[in-house]
Design a protein around this motif. Sequence first.
Motif, PDB file in Angstrom:
ATOM      1  N   LEU B  76     -10.573 -10.896  -0.082  1.00  0.00           N
ATOM      2  CA  LEU B  76      -9.271 -11.037   0.586  1.00  0.00           C
ATOM      3  C   LEU B  76      -8.140 -11.100  -0.436  1.00  0.00           C
ATOM      4  CD1 LEU B  76     -10.065 -13.581   3.451  1.00  0.00           C
ATOM      5  CD2 LEU B  76      -9.646 -11.123   3.646  1.00  0.00           C
ATOM      6  N   LEU B  77      -8.330 -11.898  -1.496  1.00  0.00           N
ATOM      7  CA  LEU B  77      -7.286 -12.051  -2.515  1.00  0.00           C
ATOM      8  C   LEU B  77      -7.016 -10.735  -3.234  1.00  0.00           C
ATOM      9  CD1 LEU B  77      -8.189 -15.504  -4.106  1.00  0.00           C
ATOM     10  CD2 LEU B  77      -6.130 -14.918  -2.825  1.00  0.00           C
ATOM     11  N   ILE B  78      -8.093 -10.050  -3.657  1.00  0.00           N
ATOM     12  CA  ILE B  78      -7.923  -8.805  -4.409  1.00  0.00           C
ATOM     13  C   ILE B  78      -7.237  -7.752  -3.533  1.00  0.00           C
ATOM     14  CG2 ILE B  78      -9.154  -6.901  -5.514  1.00  0.00           C
ATOM     15  CD1 ILE B  78     -11.219  -8.933  -6.468  1.00  0.00           C
ATOM     16  N   THR B  79      -7.691  -7.655  -2.259  1.00  0.00           N
ATOM     17  CA  THR B  79      -7.086  -6.669  -1.369  1.00  0.00           C
ATOM     18  C   THR B  79      -5.611  -6.990  -1.120  1.00  0.00           C
ATOM     19  OG1 THR B  79      -9.240  -6.475  -0.303  1.00  0.00           O
ATOM     20  CG2 THR B  79      -7.392  -5.441   0.808  1.00  0.00           C
ATOM     21  N   ALA B  80      -5.310  -8.288  -0.901  1.00  0.00           N
ATOM     22  CA  ALA B  80      -3.919  -8.676  -0.647  1.00  0.00           C
ATOM     23  C   ALA B  80      -3.044  -8.354  -1.858  1.00  0.00           C
ATOM     24  CB  ALA B  80      -3.849 -10.165  -0.322  1.00  0.00           C
ATOM     25  N   LEU B  81      -3.552  -8.646  -3.052  1.00  0.00           N
ATOM     26  CA  LEU B  81      -2.813  -8.322  -4.275  1.00  0.00           C
ATOM     27  C   LEU B  81      -2.583  -6.817  -4.387  1.00  0.00           C
ATOM     28  CD1 LEU B  81      -4.213 -10.462  -7.238  1.00  0.00           C
ATOM     29  CD2 LEU B  81      -1.813 -10.040  -6.700  1.00  0.00           C
ATOM     30  N   ALA B  82      -3.631  -6.043  -4.068  1.00  0.00           N
ATOM     31  CA  ALA B  82      -3.519  -4.584  -4.149  1.00  0.00           C
ATOM     32  C   ALA B  82      -2.445  -4.083  -3.190  1.00  0.00           C
ATOM     33  CB  ALA B  82      -4.865  -3.930  -3.823  1.00  0.00           C
ATOM     34  N   VAL B  83      -2.403  -4.677  -1.984  1.00  0.00           N
ATOM     35  CA  VAL B  83      -1.387  -4.262  -1.011  1.00  0.00           C
ATOM     36  C   VAL B  83       0.003  -4.626  -1.531  1.00  0.00           C
ATOM     37  CG1 VAL B  83      -0.521  -4.660   1.325  1.00  0.00           C
ATOM     38  CG2 VAL B  83      -2.953  -4.403   0.932  1.00  0.00           C
ATOM     39  N   LEU B  84       0.115  -5.812  -2.145  1.00  0.00           N
ATOM     40  CA  LEU B  84       1.407  -6.240  -2.686  1.00  0.00           C
ATOM     41  C   LEU B  84       1.893  -5.307  -3.801  1.00  0.00           C
ATOM     42  CD1 LEU B  84       1.241 -10.129  -2.870  1.00  0.00           C
ATOM     43  CD2 LEU B  84       2.629  -8.688  -1.382  1.00  0.00           C
ATOM     44  N   ILE B  85       0.948  -4.831  -4.623  1.00  0.00           N
ATOM     45  CA  ILE B  85       1.342  -3.929  -5.717  1.00  0.00           C
ATOM     46  C   ILE B  85       1.564  -2.512  -5.193  1.00  0.00           C
ATOM     47  CG2 ILE B  85       0.681  -2.977  -7.962  1.00  0.00           C
ATOM     48  CD1 ILE B  85      -1.222  -5.373  -8.278  1.00  0.00           C
ATOM     49  N   GLY B  86       0.640  -2.047  -4.371  1.00  0.00           N
ATOM     50  CA  GLY B  86       0.619  -0.635  -4.018  1.00  0.00           C
ATOM     51  C   GLY B  86       1.624  -0.232  -2.947  1.00  0.00           C
ATOM     52  N   THR B  87       1.844  -1.120  -1.949  1.00  0.00           N
ATOM     53  CA  THR B  87       2.709  -0.735  -0.838  1.00  0.00           C
ATOM     54  C   THR B  87       4.147  -0.427  -1.267  1.00  0.00           C
ATOM     55  OG1 THR B  87       1.349  -2.099   0.589  1.00  0.00           O
ATOM     56  CG2 THR B  87       3.431  -1.363   1.487  1.00  0.00           C
ATOM     57  N   PRO B  88       4.813  -1.288  -2.083  1.00  0.00           N
ATOM     58  CA  PRO B  88       6.192  -0.955  -2.462  1.00  0.00           C
ATOM     59  C   PRO B  88       6.291   0.377  -3.194  1.00  0.00           C
ATOM     60  CG  PRO B  88       5.657  -3.200  -3.090  1.00  0.00           C
ATOM     61  CD  PRO B  88       4.390  -2.574  -2.627  1.00  0.00           C
ATOM     62  N   THR B 154      -5.264  -3.884  -9.339  1.00  0.00           N
ATOM     63  CA  THR B 154      -4.562  -2.700  -9.839  1.00  0.00           C
ATOM     64  C   THR B 154      -5.330  -1.436  -9.478  1.00  0.00           C
ATOM     65  OG1 THR B 154      -3.805  -4.035 -11.697  1.00  0.00           O
ATOM     66  CG2 THR B 154      -3.523  -1.659 -11.884  1.00  0.00           C
ATOM     67  N   ALA B 155      -6.661  -1.484  -9.663  1.00  0.00           N
ATOM     68  CA  ALA B 155      -7.478  -0.309  -9.340  1.00  0.00           C
ATOM     69  C   ALA B 155      -7.354   0.034  -7.859  1.00  0.00           C
ATOM     70  CB  ALA B 155      -8.935  -0.563  -9.714  1.00  0.00           C
ATOM     71  N   LEU B 156      -7.432  -0.981  -7.004  1.00  0.00           N
ATOM     72  CA  LEU B 156      -7.326  -0.712  -5.565  1.00  0.00           C
ATOM     73  C   LEU B 156      -5.921  -0.219  -5.215  1.00  0.00           C
ATOM     74  CD1 LEU B 156      -9.331  -3.563  -3.811  1.00  0.00           C
ATOM     75  CD2 LEU B 156     -10.084  -1.328  -4.577  1.00  0.00           C
ATOM     76  N   ALA B 157      -4.896  -0.775  -5.903  1.00  0.00           N
ATOM     77  CA  ALA B 157      -3.527  -0.347  -5.622  1.00  0.00           C
ATOM     78  C   ALA B 157      -3.347   1.136  -5.947  1.00  0.00           C
ATOM     79  CB  ALA B 157      -2.537  -1.183  -6.426  1.00  0.00           C
ATOM     80  N   ILE B 158      -3.998   1.603  -7.024  1.00  0.00           N
ATOM     81  CA  ILE B 158      -3.895   3.017  -7.390  1.00  0.00           C
ATOM     82  C   ILE B 158      -4.498   3.891  -6.288  1.00  0.00           C
ATOM     83  CG2 ILE B 158      -4.739   4.763  -9.018  1.00  0.00           C
ATOM     84  CD1 ILE B 158      -4.419   2.658 -11.217  1.00  0.00           C
ATOM     85  N   LEU B 159      -5.549   3.383  -5.631  1.00  0.00           N
ATOM     86  CA  LEU B 159      -6.137   4.135  -4.523  1.00  0.00           C
ATOM     87  C   LEU B 159      -5.255   4.085  -3.282  1.00  0.00           C
ATOM     88  CD1 LEU B 159      -9.818   2.971  -4.891  1.00  0.00           C
ATOM     89  CD2 LEU B 159      -8.951   5.265  -5.296  1.00  0.00           C
ATOM     90  N   LEU B 160      -4.496   2.996  -3.164  1.00  0.00           N
ATOM     91  CA  LEU B 160      -3.667   2.779  -1.972  1.00  0.00           C
ATOM     92  C   LEU B 160      -2.396   3.625  -2.009  1.00  0.00           C
ATOM     93  CD1 LEU B 160      -3.704   0.464   0.388  1.00  0.00           C
ATOM     94  CD2 LEU B 160      -1.876  -0.525  -0.955  1.00  0.00           C
ATOM     95  N   VAL B 161      -1.835   3.787  -3.217  1.00  0.00           N
ATOM     96  CA  VAL B 161      -0.516   4.430  -3.348  1.00  0.00           C
ATOM     97  C   VAL B 161      -0.446   5.820  -2.697  1.00  0.00           C
ATOM     98  CG1 VAL B 161       1.055   5.458  -5.041  1.00  0.00           C
ATOM     99  CG2 VAL B 161       0.347   3.095  -5.292  1.00  0.00           C
ATOM    100  N   GLY B 212      -4.501   2.636   4.488  1.00  0.00           N
ATOM    101  CA  GLY B 212      -4.721   2.371   3.067  1.00  0.00           C
ATOM    102  C   GLY B 212      -5.621   1.158   2.869  1.00  0.00           C
ATOM    103  N   ILE B 213      -5.364   0.085   3.626  1.00  0.00           N
ATOM    104  CA  ILE B 213      -6.202  -1.116   3.505  1.00  0.00           C
ATOM    105  C   ILE B 213      -7.637  -0.773   3.894  1.00  0.00           C
ATOM    106  CG2 ILE B 213      -6.599  -3.443   4.360  1.00  0.00           C
ATOM    107  CD1 ILE B 213      -3.616  -3.707   4.800  1.00  0.00           C
ATOM    108  N   ALA B 214      -7.775   0.012   4.982  1.00  0.00           N
ATOM    109  CA  ALA B 214      -9.115   0.403   5.410  1.00  0.00           C
ATOM    110  C   ALA B 214      -9.814   1.177   4.308  1.00  0.00           C
ATOM    111  CB  ALA B 214      -9.050   1.253   6.681  1.00  0.00           C
TER     112      ALA B 214
END
Lengths: 354, 293
Positions: B76-88, B154-161, B212-214
Amino acid sequence: MSVAEREPGGQQPPSQRRPSAAPDLLARSLAGAAAVAIVALLVGFFVALARDSQEAFDTLGWRFLITNDWDPVNGKFGALASVVGTLVSTLIAMLLAVPVGLAVALFLVDFAPSTASAVASVFGVFGARASAAAGSAATWLIGLIGGAIELLAAVPSIIFGMWGLFVFGPFLAEYVEPALRRGCKGVPVLETLFSGPTRGKDMLNAGLMLALMILPFITAVSRDVFRSTPSVLREAAYGMGATTWEVARVVTLRHGWRGVMGASFMALGRALGETMAVAFVIGNSSELSSEYSLFAPATTISATLANQFNETSGELHLSSLVALGLVLLAITVFFQAMAQLWLRWSAARGGTER
Amino acid sequence: MRRPRSLFWRRAWDFLVKAVAALLALLGCFVLGWILLTVIERGGPALAKLSFFVNRTSGVIGDPDDGVGNAILGTLLITALAVLIGTPIGLLAGTFLSEYGRDTWLARVVSFCANVLFGVPSIIVGVFVYVLFGLLAEDLGLPLRRPSAYAGATALAILLVPVVTRTTADMLRLVPDSLREAALALGAPRWRITLLTWRAARSGILTGVLLGIARVSGETAPLLFTALNYAYWPTLSSLNGRTANLTVTIFDRAIQRPSEEGDPSAWGASLLITLGVLSFTIVARVLLRWRAR
């Protein structure tokens, strides 16, 4: 600026009411920076991986990709098994998933509606209401099938891995592989491909997992392409007395083949880089099988990375793994870029795409 | 049709092709059903116990009180962080594609790169972030470590962007230009118009974030080298070090504890991940369909 705006007695000139340009500049540069960051990221992938794989390329040279001796303990890094494994597993997946994906897409677009109306007309003997109910039930069922296949695309890779390792692999080893071996006895090439002991953790299982994972992707894209066929063309063909299959072959497939090609390129890129499902089921043998059998354990670039990256036996080992990653990155980016250019080219080539 | 065939053969062939296609479509559904039933059947018993959620992963094989609470929290924490980095980043880049840079060569290059980035294998993203954090920590001296929850995020955020960028651009393009022109005519500055289009397209943008989260919450390969795994609960200070997460726990258990049936907790974690990812996907799809109406 017109004279009328500067006339006295009116409102202030717009130039004085205009809000400061600073927030605008900020918004524009923020958006631009984020956009440029995406380009920089893609370039950064190559730069970072090239930097850390320098040592491997310096020490081993490009030849390490085509030598077959992977022994980290003794400092030998020949990655041929990984490279061949990646290519073979992707080939199996493409051979299976492209025709099946196309067939399923045609089913959803062309075949199923005609089947639904056939069902409706069969139920016509029970009256108009029964016919309509049966027809809409059949249509609903077809929508459900389409939704299920889309949902298959969302199942995480590691779940495919768990299922493939603990459920599908044993099933394969117990029933499918012995049957294949018996059935192909005496057939020149197939006899070699389907030979040896069956374990379920092998190249065949990995190829099947990959096929299942890219199938929904090919189906979804092809379905959208097929749906964009102008119905006038289809109706004209039906009007000439063509059967559903003839319409699909002559109209839908011919109209959408470019989109299907693009989708296949993208699916190819995915299959090449897919990791977890393959790492679970391929058996992870860093030796190239000398039997040329699909029943033998193998490995791919991505599976090698997944299994060894955290337990490297030194700088050169890590560097050669990063080098493998760089090769995989280059291959997948090449195919994705080809797919993009191809789709753009075919869209620009004329009105057939839309 | 080169040579005319009798109507009977054409009809027979037509029927055969249709039947095969229908069977193949059903086969796809069958596989989905098989996977889901397997995960529910084997993972269900683990989820029925409270200890599964509140205990941390123990190293003891066959421990009846084994839990994955720390891994759930970590994911949950890693995904939430990834969303915080990647979404903006994705939101701004999508805004650039549709608003500021529309029809410029830069926008074409960016959308090309975003599409290519979407196709980069997730394990390569893991390798890249591993190398990147090595650079940041050793060459720039930043207090970031690998493995850490930050590296994983960071890795997940790169996939989310790329996902968020693409859906944002597509959804903003659906906002009619007359809205922008009306706002411009009223003297609104460009940034106000951007906010306006965001509001007009908010459900579409939300769909992109959900998709993206999915996509990222079920990922294993990018976390394998960047977050690793940990047997203890994540704390604020431990986030800059190995962090437990569900998917790498499944991988570790499946590889390190070979058995006929698989580790019960690993199956429980599989069920949890599957339920999470599929429900996010379904909600996003329903939103998309509801919007299209």
